[in-house]
Design a protein around this motif. Structure first.
Motif, mmCIF file in Angstrom:
data_model
loop_
_atom_site.group_PDB
_atom_site.id
_atom_site.type_symbol
_atom_site.label_atom_id
_atom_site.label_comp_id
_atom_site.label_asym_id
_atom_site.label_seq_id
_atom_site.Cartn_x
_atom_site.Cartn_y
_atom_site.Cartn_z
ATOM 1 N N ILE A 100 0.878 -1.164 0.000
ATOM 2 C CA ILE A 100 0.000 0.000 0.000
ATOM 3 C C ILE A 100 0.917 1.216 0.000
ATOM 4 N N PHE A 101 0.919 1.948 -1.099
ATOM 5 C CA PHE A 101 1.800 3.098 -1.264
ATOM 6 C C PHE A 101 1.057 4.350 -0.816
ATOM 7 N N VAL A 102 1.541 4.988 0.251
ATOM 8 C CA VAL A 102 0.893 6.167 0.824
ATOM 9 C C VAL A 102 1.694 7.409 0.435
ATOM 10 N N THR A 103 0.995 8.399 -0.119
ATOM 11 C CA THR A 103 1.625 9.666 -0.498
ATOM 12 C C THR A 103 0.929 10.808 0.229
ATOM 13 N N LEU A 104 1.694 11.576 0.976
ATOM 14 C CA LEU A 104 1.196 12.774 1.655
ATOM 15 C C LEU A 104 1.263 13.921 0.659
ATOM 16 N N SER A 105 0.107 14.500 0.344
ATOM 17 C CA SER A 105 0.065 15.594 -0.646
ATOM 18 C C SER A 105 -0.549 16.817 0.008
ATOM 19 N N SER A 106 0.218 17.440 0.867
ATOM 20 C CA SER A 106 -0.244 18.594 1.633
ATOM 21 C C SER A 106 0.849 19.645 1.641
ATOM 22 N N ASP A 107 0.613 20.711 2.378
ATOM 23 C CA ASP A 107 1.621 21.737 2.594
ATOM 24 C C ASP A 107 2.921 21.064 3.051
ATOM 25 N N PRO A 108 4.077 21.492 2.544
ATOM 26 C CA PRO A 108 5.357 20.861 2.908
ATOM 27 C C PRO A 108 5.688 20.908 4.406
ATOM 28 N N ARG A 109 4.991 21.727 5.164
ATOM 29 C CA ARG A 109 5.242 21.765 6.615
ATOM 30 C C ARG A 109 4.821 20.465 7.290
ATOM 31 N N TYR A 110 3.930 19.686 6.640
ATOM 32 C CA TYR A 110 3.487 18.394 7.171
ATOM 33 C C TYR A 110 4.399 17.303 6.632
ATOM 34 N N GLN A 111 4.871 16.444 7.527
ATOM 35 C CA GLN A 111 5.779 15.379 7.138
ATOM 36 C C GLN A 111 5.382 14.071 7.807
ATOM 37 N N ILE A 112 5.577 12.966 7.081
ATOM 38 C CA ILE A 112 5.347 11.652 7.666
ATOM 39 C C ILE A 112 6.496 11.362 8.625
ATOM 40 N N ALA A 113 6.162 11.106 9.895
ATOM 41 C CA ALA A 113 7.172 10.806 10.899
ATOM 42 C C ALA A 113 7.363 9.299 11.059
ATOM 43 N N GLU A 114 6.262 8.553 11.009
ATOM 44 C CA GLU A 114 6.346 7.097 11.126
ATOM 45 C C GLU A 114 5.018 6.478 10.731
ATOM 46 N N VAL A 115 5.048 5.155 10.611
ATOM 47 C CA VAL A 115 3.843 4.369 10.351
ATOM 48 C C VAL A 115 3.635 3.467 11.555
ATOM 49 N N GLY A 116 2.421 3.449 12.093
ATOM 50 C CA GLY A 116 2.111 2.608 13.249
ATOM 51 C C GLY A 116 1.026 1.606 12.899
ATOM 52 N N PHE A 117 0.828 0.645 13.801
ATOM 53 C CA PHE A 117 -0.149 -0.424 13.571
ATOM 54 C C PHE A 117 -0.921 -0.696 14.847
ATOM 55 N N ALA A 118 -2.117 -1.253 14.692
ATOM 56 C CA ALA A 118 -2.920 -1.672 15.843
ATOM 57 C C ALA A 118 -2.182 -2.767 16.598
ATOM 58 N N ALA A 119 -2.468 -2.886 17.876
ATOM 59 C CA ALA A 119 -1.783 -3.864 18.734
ATOM 60 C C ALA A 119 -2.010 -5.300 18.281
ATOM 61 N N THR A 120 -3.113 -5.550 17.578
ATOM 62 C CA THR A 120 -3.436 -6.912 17.144
ATOM 63 C C THR A 120 -2.771 -7.279 15.819
ATOM 64 N N ILE B 132 -0.738 6.761 10.134
ATOM 65 C CA ILE B 132 0.393 7.585 9.738
ATOM 66 C C ILE B 132 0.545 8.696 10.768
ATOM 67 N N LEU B 133 1.736 8.793 11.351
ATOM 68 C CA LEU B 133 2.048 9.871 12.290
ATOM 69 C C LEU B 133 2.589 11.045 11.487
ATOM 70 N N ILE B 134 1.931 12.183 11.623
ATOM 71 C CA ILE B 134 2.305 13.403 10.904
ATOM 72 C C ILE B 134 2.929 14.392 11.887
ATOM 73 N N THR B 135 3.974 15.065 11.442
ATOM 74 C CA THR B 135 4.586 16.153 12.202
ATOM 75 C C THR B 135 4.314 17.459 11.473
ATOM 76 N N ASP B 136 3.837 18.462 12.211
ATOM 77 C CA ASP B 136 3.669 19.804 11.660
ATOM 78 C C ASP B 136 4.912 20.603 12.037
ATOM 79 N N THR B 137 5.831 20.760 11.103
ATOM 80 C CA THR B 137 7.087 21.460 11.380
ATOM 81 C C THR B 137 6.878 22.963 11.556
ATOM 82 N N GLY B 138 5.682 23.466 11.211
ATOM 83 C CA GLY B 138 5.377 24.885 11.359
ATOM 84 C C GLY B 138 4.667 25.216 12.662
#
Length: 133
Positions: free
Chosen positions: A61-81, A111-117
């Protein structure tokens, strides 16, 4: 039937927006401007970023963040199960979720997003992955 790879888009925006979902903040994350955020997934096989797979065989599953460049993918997480998913975080706007798809499972990646702004404020955005026979 063999499952197919999926492309998913993620759009993040400041404030509330019709058709978007409110984010889940990481506890104790800085949010110096007290901003609210919302997000919306597109693609997948339902148009909302969710992926349902029939049959067996590995799927990416290819995920692309297409938003203001201030938003960045920090990590990918999963449910405990989770027993079927892993990820590769390739850069600030791309991540790949790998689904081994060897058994039935209804799971989430997020998807964990970081707002660098905004003081590196962090928040989660999550769709569903379902494996069926």
């Amino acid at each position: 039937m063999t499952a197919a790879n999926a492309n998913v888009g993620l759009d993040v925006t400041l404030g509330e927006r019709v058709g978007y979902t409110a984010v889940t903040f990481v506890p104790n994350t800085p949010n110096p401007n007290n901003f609210t955020y919302s997000y919306k997934y597109s693609g997948g096989n339902d148009g909302n970023g969710n992926v349902t797979e029939s049959g067996r065989g590995a799927v990416d599953i290819f995920v692309t963040l297409s938003s203001d460049p201030r938003y960045q993918i920090a990590e990918v997480g999963f449910a405990a199960t989770n027993t079927q998913l892993s990820s590769t975080h390739t850069d600030a706007t791309h991540a790949t979720v790998h689904d081994y798809n060897t058994q039935d499972e209804d799971d989430y990646y997020n998807i964990l997003i970081t707002d660098t702004g905004n003081g590196n404020c962090q928040f989660w955005c999550d769709p569903r992955v379902t494996n069926t026979d």
